[in-house]
Motif scaffolding. Structure first.
Motif, PDB file in Angstrom:
ATOM      1  N   LEU A  31       0.841  -1.195   0.000  1.00  0.00           N
ATOM      2  CA  LEU A  31       0.000   0.000   0.000  1.00  0.00           C
ATOM      3  C   LEU A  31       0.880   1.251   0.000  1.00  0.00           C
ATOM      4  CD1 LEU A  31      -3.169   0.304   0.307  1.00  0.00           C
ATOM      5  CD2 LEU A  31      -2.692   0.887   2.685  1.00  0.00           C
ATOM      6  N   HIS A  32       0.591   2.197  -0.886  1.00  0.00           N
ATOM      7  CA  HIS A  32       1.326   3.457  -0.959  1.00  0.00           C
ATOM      8  C   HIS A  32       0.398   4.620  -0.610  1.00  0.00           C
ATOM      9  CE1 HIS A  32       4.336   1.636  -4.107  1.00  0.00           C
ATOM     10  NE2 HIS A  32       4.458   1.110  -2.895  1.00  0.00           N
ATOM     11  N   ASP A  33       1.008   5.768  -0.360  1.00  0.00           N
ATOM     12  CA  ASP A  33       0.208   6.982  -0.145  1.00  0.00           C
ATOM     13  C   ASP A  33      -0.672   7.236  -1.365  1.00  0.00           C
ATOM     14  OD1 ASP A  33       1.458   7.334   2.264  1.00  0.00           O
ATOM     15  OD2 ASP A  33       2.956   8.753   1.498  1.00  0.00           O
ATOM     16  N   GLY A  34      -1.919   7.527  -1.130  1.00  0.00           N
ATOM     17  CA  GLY A  34      -2.850   7.778  -2.220  1.00  0.00           C
ATOM     18  C   GLY A  34      -3.659   6.560  -2.623  1.00  0.00           C
ATOM     19  N   ASP A  35      -3.255   5.358  -2.169  1.00  0.00           N
ATOM     20  CA  ASP A  35      -3.999   4.143  -2.528  1.00  0.00           C
ATOM     21  C   ASP A  35      -5.270   3.978  -1.703  1.00  0.00           C
ATOM     22  OD1 ASP A  35      -2.064   3.452  -4.382  1.00  0.00           O
ATOM     23  OD2 ASP A  35      -0.993   2.109  -3.017  1.00  0.00           O
ATOM     24  N   ARG A  36      -5.297   4.521  -0.496  1.00  0.00           N
ATOM     25  CA  ARG A  36      -6.428   4.280   0.401  1.00  0.00           C
ATOM     26  C   ARG A  36      -7.739   4.767  -0.199  1.00  0.00           C
ATOM     27  NH1 ARG A  36      -4.265   4.107   6.180  1.00  0.00           N
ATOM     28  NH2 ARG A  36      -2.002   3.991   5.897  1.00  0.00           N
ATOM     29  N   GLU A  37      -7.685   5.921  -0.826  1.00  0.00           N
ATOM     30  CA  GLU A  37      -8.919   6.468  -1.399  1.00  0.00           C
ATOM     31  C   GLU A  37      -9.486   5.542  -2.467  1.00  0.00           C
ATOM     32  OE1 GLU A  37      -6.104   8.040  -1.014  1.00  0.00           O
ATOM     33  OE2 GLU A  37      -6.529   9.654   0.419  1.00  0.00           O
ATOM     34  N   ALA A  38      -8.594   4.982  -3.318  1.00  0.00           N
ATOM     35  CA  ALA A  38      -9.054   4.077  -4.371  1.00  0.00           C
ATOM     36  C   ALA A  38      -9.640   2.806  -3.778  1.00  0.00           C
ATOM     37  CB  ALA A  38      -7.894   3.746  -5.316  1.00  0.00           C
ATOM     38  N   VAL A  39      -9.010   2.273  -2.729  1.00  0.00           N
ATOM     39  CA  VAL A  39      -9.481   1.045  -2.094  1.00  0.00           C
ATOM     40  C   VAL A  39     -10.853   1.271  -1.467  1.00  0.00           C
ATOM     41  CG1 VAL A  39      -9.048  -0.513  -0.144  1.00  0.00           C
ATOM     42  CG2 VAL A  39      -7.193   0.065  -1.727  1.00  0.00           C
ATOM     43  N   VAL A  40     -11.005   2.353  -0.725  1.00  0.00           N
ATOM     44  CA  VAL A  40     -12.292   2.634  -0.075  1.00  0.00           C
ATOM     45  C   VAL A  40     -13.371   2.904  -1.113  1.00  0.00           C
ATOM     46  CG1 VAL A  40     -13.511   4.255   1.429  1.00  0.00           C
ATOM     47  CG2 VAL A  40     -11.218   3.453   2.049  1.00  0.00           C
ATOM     48  N   ALA A  41     -13.010   3.616  -2.186  1.00  0.00           N
ATOM     49  CA  ALA A  41     -14.004   3.959  -3.208  1.00  0.00           C
ATOM     50  C   ALA A  41     -14.520   2.722  -3.924  1.00  0.00           C
ATOM     51  CB  ALA A  41     -13.394   4.941  -4.213  1.00  0.00           C
ATOM     52  N   MET A  42     -13.622   1.783  -4.283  1.00  0.00           N
ATOM     53  CA  MET A  42     -14.118   0.587  -4.985  1.00  0.00           C
ATOM     54  C   MET A  42     -14.944  -0.287  -4.043  1.00  0.00           C
ATOM     55  SD  MET A  42     -10.846  -1.965  -5.674  1.00  0.00           S
ATOM     56  CE  MET A  42      -9.739  -0.674  -6.232  1.00  0.00           C
ATOM     57  N   THR A  43     -14.631  -0.261  -2.745  1.00  0.00           N
ATOM     58  CA  THR A  43     -15.437  -1.021  -1.787  1.00  0.00           C
ATOM     59  C   THR A  43     -16.833  -0.436  -1.686  1.00  0.00           C
ATOM     60  OG1 THR A  43     -13.405  -1.470  -0.532  1.00  0.00           O
ATOM     61  CG2 THR A  43     -15.499  -1.964   0.540  1.00  0.00           C
ATOM     62  N   ALA A  44     -16.925   0.896  -1.602  1.00  0.00           N
ATOM     63  CA  ALA A  44     -18.237   1.539  -1.533  1.00  0.00           C
ATOM     64  C   ALA A  44     -19.053   1.243  -2.784  1.00  0.00           C
ATOM     65  CB  ALA A  44     -18.059   3.044  -1.356  1.00  0.00           C
ATOM     66  N   ARG A  45     -18.394   1.213  -3.918  1.00  0.00           N
ATOM     67  CA  ARG A  45     -19.106   0.958  -5.174  1.00  0.00           C
ATOM     68  C   ARG A  45     -19.666  -0.453  -5.225  1.00  0.00           C
ATOM     69  NH1 ARG A  45     -16.116  -0.163 -10.845  1.00  0.00           N
ATOM     70  NH2 ARG A  45     -17.952  -0.723 -12.073  1.00  0.00           N
ATOM     71  N   TRP A  46     -18.868  -1.429  -4.797  1.00  0.00           N
ATOM     72  CA  TRP A  46     -19.284  -2.825  -4.934  1.00  0.00           C
ATOM     73  C   TRP A  46     -20.030  -3.360  -3.720  1.00  0.00           C
ATOM     74  CZ3 TRP A  46     -19.336  -5.756  -9.176  1.00  0.00           C
ATOM     75  CH2 TRP A  46     -18.542  -5.379 -10.258  1.00  0.00           C
ATOM     76  N   GLN A  47     -19.690  -2.885  -2.509  1.00  0.00           N
ATOM     77  CA  GLN A  47     -20.229  -3.506  -1.304  1.00  0.00           C
ATOM     78  C   GLN A  47     -20.910  -2.538  -0.347  1.00  0.00           C
ATOM     79  OE1 GLN A  47     -16.693  -5.565   0.155  1.00  0.00           O
ATOM     80  NE2 GLN A  47     -17.228  -7.416  -0.988  1.00  0.00           N
ATOM     81  N   GLY A  48     -20.976  -1.271  -0.714  1.00  0.00           N
ATOM     82  CA  GLY A  48     -21.719  -0.317   0.096  1.00  0.00           C
ATOM     83  C   GLY A  48     -20.848   0.479   1.051  1.00  0.00           C
ATOM     84  N   ARG A  49     -21.429   1.564   1.566  1.00  0.00           N
ATOM     85  CA  ARG A  49     -20.665   2.488   2.409  1.00  0.00           C
ATOM     86  C   ARG A  49     -20.264   1.872   3.746  1.00  0.00           C
ATOM     87  NH1 ARG A  49     -24.332   7.740   2.533  1.00  0.00           N
ATOM     88  NH2 ARG A  49     -25.901   6.084   2.669  1.00  0.00           N
ATOM     89  N   GLU A  50     -21.143   1.015   4.305  1.00  0.00           N
ATOM     90  CA  GLU A  50     -20.813   0.426   5.609  1.00  0.00           C
ATOM     91  C   GLU A  50     -19.579  -0.465   5.502  1.00  0.00           C
ATOM     92  OE1 GLU A  50     -23.707   0.390   4.183  1.00  0.00           O
ATOM     93  OE2 GLU A  50     -25.171   1.366   5.511  1.00  0.00           O
ATOM     94  N   GLN A  51     -19.540  -1.302   4.468  1.00  0.00           N
ATOM     95  CA  GLN A  51     -18.362  -2.153   4.267  1.00  0.00           C
ATOM     96  C   GLN A  51     -17.136  -1.295   3.975  1.00  0.00           C
ATOM     97  OE1 GLN A  51     -18.077  -5.284   4.837  1.00  0.00           O
ATOM     98  NE2 GLN A  51     -16.822  -6.388   3.357  1.00  0.00           N
ATOM     99  N   ALA A  52     -17.300  -0.229   3.221  1.00  0.00           N
ATOM    100  CA  ALA A  52     -16.178   0.675   2.955  1.00  0.00           C
ATOM    101  C   ALA A  52     -15.666   1.288   4.253  1.00  0.00           C
ATOM    102  CB  ALA A  52     -16.607   1.770   1.979  1.00  0.00           C
ATOM    103  N   GLY A  53     -16.581   1.566   5.186  1.00  0.00           N
ATOM    104  CA  GLY A  53     -16.161   2.080   6.486  1.00  0.00           C
ATOM    105  C   GLY A  53     -15.324   1.080   7.260  1.00  0.00           C
ATOM    106  N   LEU A  54     -15.674  -0.205   7.162  1.00  0.00           N
ATOM    107  CA  LEU A  54     -14.875  -1.242   7.824  1.00  0.00           C
ATOM    108  C   LEU A  54     -13.492  -1.344   7.189  1.00  0.00           C
ATOM    109  CD1 LEU A  54     -17.611  -4.007   8.261  1.00  0.00           C
ATOM    110  CD2 LEU A  54     -16.718  -2.440  10.001  1.00  0.00           C
ATOM    111  N   VAL A  55     -13.425  -1.236   5.861  1.00  0.00           N
ATOM    112  CA  VAL A  55     -12.125  -1.244   5.183  1.00  0.00           C
ATOM    113  C   VAL A  55     -11.278  -0.065   5.667  1.00  0.00           C
ATOM    114  CG1 VAL A  55     -10.987  -0.943   2.959  1.00  0.00           C
ATOM    115  CG2 VAL A  55     -12.921  -2.511   3.161  1.00  0.00           C
ATOM    116  N   ALA A  56     -11.905   1.104   5.774  1.00  0.00           N
ATOM    117  CA  ALA A  56     -11.178   2.287   6.257  1.00  0.00           C
ATOM    118  C   ALA A  56     -10.669   2.064   7.681  1.00  0.00           C
ATOM    119  CB  ALA A  56     -12.079   3.513   6.194  1.00  0.00           C
TER     120      ALA A  56
END
Length: 650
Positions: free
Chosen positions: A347-372
């Protein structure tokens, strides 16, 4: 009246599909001098393509002269010399038989032909070094490397043969688009076969090997070919490990076969040859197949451990996952694609946003919150999968869980709860939890990211640290798809959890203190040999379930029918004795009884191990009232259970 030959040509023409690029190249070459050099392994359709070329040339008014080297007496006068009249197309098939006079063909025969003659050569090997080294021939030669049919071309062929549509995908997978294999499989289906793999068609396998591989010089050469088919890639060192010393000649022979290709890592056979050789070996000599497969696994593990960098190790695992997946009967594994330039990275700086965004897109905001949450808590547990531009294509996460991690994430809670209830980690032991996986474009469907994620998991198992107590997988949302696949890989479905959006995720577990990596490898080998999903090597029992199993074993110790279903028979402390399960269980109980107080040992011996009669009689022999005897019996069984519980958790 049309001849039989005319009818045969028409039927062959109607069944010919695909090869649009090759036909276009030939059309462009017509009318000028030069050489079209078609090459490819046996059965790939070279002769059928020459049929099409002949029809096209005749339709354009060319004189067509066709020669098949199988029907020639080898010598300088064997090949025809077209006249100087109308433009001519000379088609020379099975050119590999003319290789002994290849220099004469290149340097004398072809230069003697009229300038208006277009020559097409078709053989198993492409132009040799002397063709490629000559600037003039390089200029005049158009190379056509003929491969398998594409999925679109394969489907078109099956439709032209009136094969039922529900069989198309299965037959294309079996044949891999290899034209001869596809034709032979279609013929077998028409005669009533219902194959799931090439192994179900030994007659087809034998025919393919005769056509593509031909005669093998010796038993040692056959062993080399079998090794090459079984392993991912073959180099001389690996061949020596599996085929014995003095393998230089064997490696050189493999390298010279037209159905063997070279890669940066070593040699590998073409897919259909690999499938046919392995299927033939399993059918012809199952014991030899089992032995080679077991040794192959050991050599591969050593090869991975000896590889210098994590990236190189992962590359080896990716190739293995894709190869084994292509043979798998489990849908989750059978469609894994190559990584196509996608790679795993930290994981590099700037990757977190992409990871959280694709999670929200595919699995919803709550799951994206757990990833965060986990990105903040254990950023080092994440790997991202980057495409060639460096963009994040997908990601996965393998968490190190502890009791302090609970209360936030239902997935992590479910995995920790299972581990703590069925074998709590001792001080210094790790619980590894594969919690998240997604691909940016395909979610959890087949993708390069999925291939990398699974390769990462398998690599961790091969390199498993001694301090790892548990591996748990809770990253996949489709339980119906993934349960049979993961159970075939040795992971038991044990529980599950529900995400905030209502998706049910199954949890799969492996306790490495009960089945170490060597035993795990043996079980995978047994699964591969048997061709069916294995039963779990050892049941994962809770403490109360274990106590019930001990009491049941004591009661049924002398009754094989009662003892047959006892889960202790599959425990490691029983299996490692090297005796029959019932004999081994009696030995385990005997040994454990010696660790108890002497009076408890005598009581259990007379009651269960070597009973002297009904329990009332045992009480009398010990000079105890029956009530006192029962209290002592229950305490002795409880102490025995504690001793055994401690031993299975070591």
């Amino acid at each position: 009246m049309p001849s039989l030959g005319h009818t045969l040509r028409e039927l062959r023409r109607s069944s010919f599909t695909g090869r649009d690029d090759e036909v276009a190249l030939f059309r462009d070459a017509l009318g000028g001098p030069g050489l079209v050099f078609v090459h490819g392994p046996g059965g790939v359709g070279k002769s059928a393509l020459l049929d099409v070329f002949a029809d096209l040339a005749a339709g354009k008014g060319f004189d067509v002269v066709r020669v098949d080297a199988r029907h020639l007496a080898l010598g300088r006068g064997a090949l025809p010399v077209p006249g100087d009249g109308a433009p001519t197309v000379l088609l020379v098939d099975t050119y590999e038989l003319l290789e002994p006079v290849d220099d004469w063909v290149r340097d004398h025969y072809l230069p003697s032909l009229p300038e208006s003659c277009l020559v097409v050569i078709a053989g198993r090997r492409g132009p040799g070094p002397r063709w490629r080294a000559d600037p003039a021939w390089r200029s005049l030669t158009r190379g056509v490397e003929l491969g398998n049919l594409s999925p679109r071309e394969g489907l078109a062929h099956l439709r032209s043969q009136d094969v039922p549509e529900e069989s198309h995908e299965r037959l294309l997978k079996i044949s891999r688009g290899h034209p001869l294999t596809l034709s032979m499989v279609v013929d077998a289906v028409r005669r009533g076969a219902e194959p799931r793999s090439l192994s179900d068609l030994p007659g087809v396998v034998g025919g393919l090997l005769a056509q593509i591989v031909g005669e093998v010089p010796s038993a040692r050469h056959r062993t080399a070919l079998e090794v090459c088919a079984l392993v991912l890639v073959t180099n001389e060192d690996l061949l020596r490990s599996l085929a014995g010393d003095d393998t230089g000649e064997l490696f050189a022979w493999l390298r010279g076969q037209v159905f063997v290709a070279e890669s940066p890592y070593g040699l590998h056979p073409h897919d259909v040859v690999r499938d046919a050789v392995v299927a033939d070996l399993r059918w012809r000599d199952p014991a030899r197949y089992a032995d080679l497969y077991r040794r192959k696994l050991a050599v591969f593990h050593d090869q991975v451990r000896a590889t210098a960098t994590e990236r190189e190790r992962l590359d080896l695992m990716v190739m293995t996952v894709v190869l084994n997946g292509s043979r798998s009967r489990y849908a989750a594994l059978a469609s894994l694609p190559p990584t196509m330039g996608v790679r795993a990275d930290e994981l590099h700086d700037g990757d977190r946003e992409a990871v959280v965004a694709m999670t929200a897109r595919w699995q919803g905001r709550e799951q994206a919150g757990l990833v965060a949450h986990w990105l903040h808590r254990q950023a080092g547990a994440f790997r991202v999968f980057r495409d060639e531009s460096g963009a994040v294509r997908g990601y996965g996460a393998c968490l190190d869980l502890s009791a302090s991690d609970t209360g936030v994430d239902p997935g992590a809670d479910a995995m920790w709860r299972h581990a703590s209830e069925h074998g709590p980690p001792r001080t210094g032991e790790r619980v590894r939890a594969w919690r998240f996986f997604l691909d940016r474009d395909h979610g959890q469907g087949p993708s390069p990211s999925l291939t990398l994620f699974l390769a990462w998991q398998m690599l961790e198992i091969i390199l498993l640290d001694d301090d790892t107590a548990w591996s748990l997988v809770g990253a996949f949302g489709d339980g119906e798809l993934w349960t049979p696949a993961l159970e075939s890989l040795g992971f038991q479905a044990v529980s599950g959890y529900t995400t905030p959006d209502g998706t049910r995720f199954p949890v799969f577990a492996q306790d490495w203190r009960r089945t170490d990596v060597e035993e795990y490898t043996d079980l995978l080998h047994a699964n591969q040999i048997s061709g069916s999903a294995r039963a779990p090597a050892e049941p994962v029992l809770s403490r109360p379930e274990f106590a019930d199993a001990v009491r049941s074993a004591l009661r049924g110790l002398h009754d094989p029918v009662l003892l047959r279903s006892n889960p202790l028979l599959r425990s490691r402390i029983v299996r490692q004795r090297g005796r029959t399960p019932t004999e081994a269980l009696r030995e385990v109980l005997d040994d454990a009884v010696t660790a108890l107080k002497p009076e408890f040992g005598v009581l259990l011996d007379r009651t269960f191990l070597r009973p002297v009669g009904v329990q009332e009689r045992v009480a009398e022999s010990l000079h105890l009232s029956f009530n006192t005897y029962r209290r002592h019996r229950d305490k002795a069984v409880a102490q025995l259970t504690e001793v055994l519980w401690d031993r299975v958790r070591r």
